[in-house]
Design an enzyme around this catalytic site. Structure first.
Site, PDB file in Angstrom:
ATOM      1  N   LYS A 285       0.837  -1.201   0.000  1.00 36.15           N
ATOM      2  CA  LYS A 285       0.000   0.000   0.000  1.00 36.15           C
ATOM      3  C   LYS A 285       0.870   1.249   0.000  1.00 36.15           C
ATOM      4  O   LYS A 285       1.881   1.310   0.698  1.00 36.15           O
ATOM      5  CB  LYS A 285      -0.919   0.007   1.228  1.00 36.15           C
ATOM      6  CG  LYS A 285      -2.093  -0.957   1.131  1.00 36.15           C
ATOM      7  CD  LYS A 285      -3.036  -0.766   2.303  1.00 36.15           C
ATOM      8  CE  LYS A 285      -4.271  -1.646   2.174  1.00 36.15           C
ATOM      9  NZ  LYS A 285      -5.184  -1.463   3.318  1.00 36.15           N
TER      10      LYS A 285
ATOM     11  N   ARG B 294      -3.922 -14.604   4.513  1.00 39.62           N
ATOM     12  CA  ARG B 294      -3.105 -13.607   5.219  1.00 39.62           C
ATOM     13  C   ARG B 294      -3.399 -13.646   6.719  1.00 39.62           C
ATOM     14  O   ARG B 294      -2.486 -13.624   7.548  1.00 39.62           O
ATOM     15  CB  ARG B 294      -3.416 -12.224   4.637  1.00 39.62           C
ATOM     16  CG  ARG B 294      -2.625 -11.056   5.221  1.00 39.62           C
ATOM     17  CD  ARG B 294      -2.894  -9.842   4.354  1.00 39.62           C
ATOM     18  NE  ARG B 294      -2.570  -8.576   4.987  1.00 39.62           N
ATOM     19  CZ  ARG B 294      -1.378  -8.002   4.951  1.00 39.62           C
ATOM     20  NH1 ARG B 294      -0.371  -8.604   4.332  1.00 39.62           N
ATOM     21  NH2 ARG B 294      -1.178  -6.831   5.530  1.00 39.62           N
TER      22      ARG B 294
ATOM     23  N   TYR C 211      -4.466  -9.963  15.870  1.00 35.39           N
ATOM     24  CA  TYR C 211      -4.099 -11.383  15.867  1.00 35.39           C
ATOM     25  C   TYR C 211      -3.779 -11.886  17.266  1.00 35.39           C
ATOM     26  O   TYR C 211      -3.848 -13.088  17.515  1.00 35.39           O
ATOM     27  CB  TYR C 211      -2.929 -11.610  14.904  1.00 35.39           C
ATOM     28  CG  TYR C 211      -3.323 -11.261  13.493  1.00 35.39           C
ATOM     29  CD1 TYR C 211      -4.231 -12.057  12.797  1.00 35.39           C
ATOM     30  CD2 TYR C 211      -2.847 -10.111  12.873  1.00 35.39           C
ATOM     31  CE1 TYR C 211      -4.639 -11.720  11.509  1.00 35.39           C
ATOM     32  CE2 TYR C 211      -3.248  -9.768  11.587  1.00 35.39           C
ATOM     33  CZ  TYR C 211      -4.141 -10.576  10.926  1.00 35.39           C
ATOM     34  OH  TYR C 211      -4.555 -10.233   9.668  1.00 35.39           O
TER      35      TYR C 211
END
Length: 306
Positions: free
Chosen positions: A172, A247, A279
């Protein structure tokens, strides 16, 4: 100051100074157009005359249109960038969005595949077809490197550094990072490149792209989504699967096996550690379910609840 000239300047700012992708620029401009639509519907408020009261009324307006809280929050994020630009360019001295609160969001944890489910999807690939080895290499790279789908489709052969064990990714905002690549991904990428891709007539100008369709053009994001959803169905997996699921699984499995959060942040290309911290929440749920399932006291507690 009118909306057209201000929006045009904002677009140049996003492209040149922020170095955002065309998709990101379009998303920001859509947010501004929503505010412009509202401003024109209530008498034609100029962009430099918008107040915090106007923005609060705008929030009510988009809510009445049925816009979800997550979409509202994203629109307001785009408008904050717009007003920041106007302050930087001295179009206005005050940022009306500074005092505006975003709608509260419940943090939805993404679906994650187990290693068994990933293996089942890979085993579901038909290797008798020419695209089979490509798809196998593709899934191994998605899971082994934690790439975004746009990073996968934009992966260049010249950015594969197998001897060093890294691949160069342009993510990005055109930000570069080097991601470790494991032996499985290297093995099947080599087979695909050396035994399958060499027989594809590549379109002019696309020679460096790793993953190609049968016509010699780079795979599209949509095609990757279709391939993965088809494999999930074949493998009998009923979760909501997308390329991003690989991912999420990459990051979650690293956390579960004790990897450092900062290292995972670097590998995923997250600008903020806060994004990576989701996560750790996944990992806590995993640990909690493991304790309840396997610890003697956990089993007793489960029986009581039942």
């Amino acid at each position: 100051m009118d909306w057209q000239s201000t929006t045009s300047g904002f677009k140049s700012y996003l492209r040149i100074e922020r170095s955002l992708s065309a998709n990101s620029v379009d998303a920001y401009l859509r947010d501004v157009r929503r505010l412009q639509e509202y401003a024109e519907s209530v008498g034609g408020i100029a962009p430099d005359k918008v107040t915090v009261t106007d923005l609060k009324k705008f929030v009510v307006w988009v809510n009445e249109l049925g816009m979800l809280a997550a979409t509202q929050a994203r629109v307001l994020s785009g408008l904050r960038a717009f007003f920041k630009f106007m302050v930087l360019e001295n179009i206005t001295t005050d940022d009306p969005s500074a005092l505006l609160e975003s709608p509260r969001l419940s943090r939805k944890l993404p679906d994650v595949l187990s290693l068994d489910e990933i293996n089942r999807m890979i085993d579901a690939i038909d290797l008798s077809k020419p695209e089979g080895m490509r798809n196998k290499a593709m899934l191994e790279v998605l899971y082994g490197c934690g790439l975004r789908v746009s990073e996968l489709t934009g992966l260049l052969i010249s950015n594969l550094h197998f001897s060093e064990g890294f691949i160069r990714i342009v993510g990005k905002g055109n930000k570069e990072r080097f991601v470790p690549i494991g032996s499985y991904a290297i093995k099947y990428l080599r087979i695909y490149l050396d035994e399958v891709r060499v027989h594809i007539p590549v379109k002019h100008g696309k020679e460096d792209f790793a993953f190609l369709n049968r016509r010699g053009a780079p795979l599209t994001r949509v095609m990757v989504f279709i391939i993965i959803r088809d494999l999930a169905l074949r493998a009998g997996i009923l979760k909501a699967i997308s390329p991003h699921t690989f991912r999420h699984s990459f990051a979650t499995h690293l956390i579960e096996n004790g990897a450092d959060l900062r290292a995972i942040q670097d590998m995923l290309g997250h600008e903020s550690i806060t994004t990576t911290e989701i996560y750790t929440h996944l990992d806590r749920d995993y640990l909690r379910s493991t304790i309840i399932s396997h610890h003697p006291r956990g089993r007793e507690r489960r029986k009581i609840k039942q």
